[in-house]
Design a protein around this motif. Structure first.
Motif, PDB file in Angstrom:
ATOM      1  N   GLN A 221      26.499 103.633  13.925  1.00 31.39           N
ATOM      2  CA  GLN A 221      25.799 103.942  15.166  1.00 31.39           C
ATOM      3  C   GLN A 221      26.719 103.686  16.350  1.00 31.39           C
ATOM      4  N   VAL A 222      27.105 104.765  17.030  1.00 31.27           N
ATOM      5  CA  VAL A 222      27.844 104.617  18.279  1.00 31.27           C
ATOM      6  C   VAL A 222      26.857 104.192  19.357  1.00 31.27           C
ATOM      7  N   LEU A 223      27.191 103.178  20.118  1.00 30.07           N
ATOM      8  CA  LEU A 223      26.298 102.697  21.164  1.00 30.07           C
ATOM      9  C   LEU A 223      26.486 103.515  22.438  1.00 30.07           C
ATOM     10  N   PRO A 224      25.447 103.617  23.254  1.00 30.29           N
ATOM     11  CA  PRO A 224      25.553 104.419  24.480  1.00 30.29           C
ATOM     12  C   PRO A 224      26.542 103.813  25.466  1.00 30.29           C
ATOM     13  N   ALA A 225      27.006 104.643  26.387  1.00 31.70           N
ATOM     14  CA  ALA A 225      27.982 104.185  27.378  1.00 31.70           C
ATOM     15  C   ALA A 225      27.429 103.074  28.257  1.00 31.70           C
ATOM     16  N   ALA A 226      26.101 102.985  28.365  1.00 32.85           N
ATOM     17  CA  ALA A 226      25.495 101.905  29.147  1.00 32.85           C
ATOM     18  C   ALA A 226      25.750 100.540  28.526  1.00 32.85           C
ATOM     19  N   SER A 227      26.219 100.508  27.267  1.00 32.52           N
ATOM     20  CA  SER A 227      26.566  99.246  26.615  1.00 32.52           C
ATOM     21  C   SER A 227      27.956  98.763  27.014  1.00 32.52           C
ATOM     22  N   LEU A 228      28.639  99.526  27.854  1.00 32.40           N
ATOM     23  CA  LEU A 228      29.998  99.194  28.280  1.00 32.40           C
ATOM     24  C   LEU A 228      30.037  98.831  29.760  1.00 32.40           C
ATOM     25  N   TYR A 229      31.012  98.005  30.118  1.00 29.97           N
ATOM     26  CA  TYR A 229      31.392  97.753  31.509  1.00 29.97           C
ATOM     27  C   TYR A 229      30.271  97.145  32.355  1.00 29.97           C
ATOM     28  N   GLY A 230      29.382  96.379  31.731  1.00 33.63           N
ATOM     29  CA  GLY A 230      28.281  95.782  32.480  1.00 33.63           C
ATOM     30  C   GLY A 230      27.238  96.787  32.890  1.00 33.63           C
ATOM     31  N   GLY A 231      27.057  97.833  32.078  1.00 33.15           N
ATOM     32  CA  GLY A 231      26.116  98.896  32.418  1.00 33.15           C
ATOM     33  C   GLY A 231      24.674  98.446  32.509  1.00 33.15           C
ATOM     34  N   SER A 232      24.335  97.291  31.900  1.00 26.51           N
ATOM     35  CA  SER A 232      22.955  96.812  31.947  1.00 26.51           C
ATOM     36  C   SER A 232      22.654  96.004  33.206  1.00 26.51           C
ATOM     37  N   LEU A 233      23.678  95.699  34.001  1.00 27.62           N
ATOM     38  CA  LEU A 233      23.440  94.931  35.223  1.00 27.62           C
ATOM     39  C   LEU A 233      22.605  95.748  36.203  1.00 27.62           C
ATOM     40  N   PRO A 234      21.806  95.089  37.024  1.00 32.31           N
ATOM     41  CA  PRO A 234      21.033  95.815  38.037  1.00 32.31           C
ATOM     42  C   PRO A 234      21.938  96.655  38.925  1.00 32.31           C
ATOM     43  N   SER A 235      21.429  97.800  39.355  1.00 39.12           N
ATOM     44  CA  SER A 235      22.250  98.735  40.126  1.00 39.12           C
ATOM     45  C   SER A 235      22.769  98.125  41.421  1.00 39.12           C
ATOM     46  N   TRP A 236      21.987  97.225  42.039  1.00 36.44           N
ATOM     47  CA  TRP A 236      22.444  96.658  43.309  1.00 36.44           C
ATOM     48  C   TRP A 236      23.672  95.782  43.112  1.00 36.44           C
ATOM     49  N   HIS A 318      27.744 116.467  38.460  1.00 37.37           N
ATOM     50  CA  HIS A 318      28.291 115.168  38.852  1.00 37.37           C
ATOM     51  C   HIS A 318      28.039 114.121  37.765  1.00 37.37           C
ATOM     52  N   PRO A 319      29.076 113.384  37.360  1.00 34.21           N
ATOM     53  CA  PRO A 319      28.912 112.351  36.333  1.00 34.21           C
ATOM     54  C   PRO A 319      28.537 111.004  36.937  1.00 34.21           C
ATOM     55  N   GLU A 320      28.155 110.062  36.066  1.00 31.28           N
ATOM     56  CA  GLU A 320      28.076 108.660  36.452  1.00 31.28           C
ATOM     57  C   GLU A 320      29.497 108.109  36.371  1.00 31.28           C
ATOM     58  N   VAL A 321      29.967 107.495  37.442  1.00 31.91           N
ATOM     59  CA  VAL A 321      31.369 107.086  37.525  1.00 31.91           C
ATOM     60  C   VAL A 321      31.485 105.576  37.694  1.00 31.91           C
ATOM     61  N   TRP A 331      33.748 108.303  33.144  1.00 32.46           N
ATOM     62  CA  TRP A 331      32.792 109.335  33.541  1.00 32.46           C
ATOM     63  C   TRP A 331      31.799 109.532  32.399  1.00 32.46           C
ATOM     64  N   VAL A 332      30.518 109.593  32.733  1.00 29.03           N
ATOM     65  CA  VAL A 332      29.487 109.813  31.719  1.00 29.03           C
ATOM     66  C   VAL A 332      28.541 110.914  32.182  1.00 29.03           C
ATOM     67  N   PHE A 333      28.370 111.910  31.318  1.00 27.74           N
ATOM     68  CA  PHE A 333      27.341 112.937  31.490  1.00 27.74           C
ATOM     69  C   PHE A 333      26.293 112.668  30.413  1.00 27.74           C
ATOM     70  N   ARG A 334      25.031 112.659  30.794  1.00 29.91           N
ATOM     71  CA  ARG A 334      23.990 112.233  29.861  1.00 29.91           C
ATOM     72  C   ARG A 334      22.755 113.111  29.991  1.00 29.91           C
ATOM     73  N   THR A 335      22.136 113.393  28.858  1.00 29.81           N
ATOM     74  CA  THR A 335      20.829 114.033  28.851  1.00 29.81           C
ATOM     75  C   THR A 335      19.945 113.282  27.873  1.00 29.81           C
ATOM     76  N   GLU A 336      18.679 113.145  28.207  1.00 27.78           N
ATOM     77  CA  GLU A 336      17.750 112.371  27.385  1.00 27.78           C
ATOM     78  C   GLU A 336      16.463 113.150  27.211  1.00 27.78           C
ATOM     79  N   THR A 337      15.937 113.137  26.000  1.00 29.20           N
ATOM     80  CA  THR A 337      14.700 113.847  25.700  1.00 29.20           C
ATOM     81  C   THR A 337      13.719 112.910  25.013  1.00 29.20           C
TER      82      THR A 337
END
Length: 384
Positions: A221-236, A318-321, A331-337
């Motif tokens: 299982q490859v983990l999503p890019a949000a598992s990298l670089y502190g992606g779970s931290l609050p946006s602020w 536009h990607p998430e950068v 850079w991450v391009f993402r789609t979710e269903t």
């Protein structure tokens, strides 16, 4: 009267603070630990005020906890501790460390990458001794490291990381942590904090990371890019800090997911250095929905070391950068269903239920010159 000018760099200050608050545990070494025969420099620490230190008692609690729980979670593992600098300007040359009390002074041996171990000492415990560095308070993150010897490079074991989390949160408490009210309600009821889906533990790899994959037998299982670089931290927090020291080494894994046993391997794919590539590629399409893209169709026009990031952006928008200070960017391009997308967006409900989510992600590393250095396209079904 002499005028004094003080410069306050908010991003660097905030980054250091947030690293201390959120980077709880899991610092991994970048070079092999020395053998027992390898020479290690002995150091001594002179007494001084305002030094970076931790109570010796916490290290003893960590060792006791490790001895009690390692047979179940990580039977072949070793326990060490580590100092990691929190600021780019921090000096680590001539770093010294010792157990220090009123009548106790025990110099500690520092291994490469500032790993160290500690022996039990009844007098140091009785005197409420501290483990003291010769640096100012706030210079380091102090962390626990649990690791099974003999694993391949850039590979960790999930049971080791689970034990590492439990030692830090339930025994050592070497770091500074920020928890939600929900966390305190759950742990007050007796819940294992490392088994909670809403607990995020940031770990750090041996080198800059591009992807994280869980492997257990034939299951991957490859983990999503949000598992990298502190992606779970609050946006602020990410908005005010930007890049910070070691951010490109950060990753998370679902410690709570019991469907992955303790002997699951955590493979950390490093970022690569890519040379200019003269391979001919097809022109990029005018536009395309990520949902309809395949690896085969993407490989016809995206060439590592040749394709421009602007071409990719022109196709997918536009990607998430995340921009790193050394020049590269993620850079991450993402789609979710699926219904999980809606439920996950509801505060608290998404944290508690963690519904099934169907993701498709295109993750790229863009070099300083705007060229694609590395990319992968993944489809995944997740519950975190």
């Amino acid at each position: 009267m002499r005028k004094i000018s003080t410069k306050f760099h908010l991003p660097e200050y905030a980054a250091g603070l947030l690293t201390s608050l959120f980077l709880n545990t899991g610092f991994a070494q970048t070079t092999p630990a020395p053998s027992e025969q390898a020479p290690l420099a002995r150091v001594e620490v002179a007494g001084r005020a305002d030094v970076d230190e931790r109570p010796y008692e916490r290290f003893v609690k960590a060792m006791d906890f490790f001895d009690a729980e390692s047979p179940k979670l990580a039977p072949q593992s070793k326990l060490r501790f580590r100092l990691v600098t929190k600021h780019r300007s921090a000096r680590v040359d001539e770093l010294k460390l010792a157990v220090t009390g009123p009548t106790v002074h025990i110099p500690l041996e520092l291994m490469p990458q500032n790993f160290f171990t500690i022996e039990r000492n009844a007098r140091a415990l009785h005197e409420d001794a501290t483990v003291r560095s010769n640096r100012k308070n706030g210079t380091f993150d102090w962390s626990v490291d649990v690791r099974t010897p003999g694993l391949p490079r850039n590979t960790r074991r999930l049971g080791d990381l689970r034990l590492q989390c439990r030692i830090e949160l339930l025994a050592a408490k070497l770091g500074q942590h920020v928890f939600s009210p929900l966390y305190f309600v759950q742990t007050a009821a007796g819940a294992d904090p490392c088994a909670l889906r809403n607990t995020s533990m940031l770990l750090i790899g041996d080198e800059p990371i591009f992807a994280v994959t869980l492997v257990q037998g034939a299951r991957r299982q490859v983990l999503p890019a949000a598992s990298l670089y502190g992606g779970s931290l609050p946006s602020w927090t990410k908005a005010i800090t930007g890049d910070w020291l070691g951010r490109d080494h950060l990753f998370e894994v679902p410690l709570w997911d019991a469907s992955w046993p303790d002997d699951t391997l955590v493979e950390l794919e490093p970022m690569r250095t890519v040379q200019a590539n003269a391979t001919e590629a097809e022109p990029p399409p005018a536009s395309e929905l990520l949902q309809s893209v395949t690896r085969e169709s993407l490989a016809r026009w995206v060439i590592e070391g040749r394709t421009s990031g602007k071409d990719v952006e022109g196709v997918f928008g536009h990607p998430e950068v995340i921009q790193f200070s050394h020049g590269d960017a993620s850079w991450v391009f993402r789609t979710e269903t699926g219904s999980g997308k809606i439920i996950s967006a509801v505060p608290v409900l998404g944290i508690l239920l963690k519904p099934e989510r169907k993701l498709k992600e295109l993750h790229l590393i863009i070099g300083p010159g705007g060229i694609v250095k590395q990319y992968q396209l993944e489809e995944m079904v997740l519950r975190f």
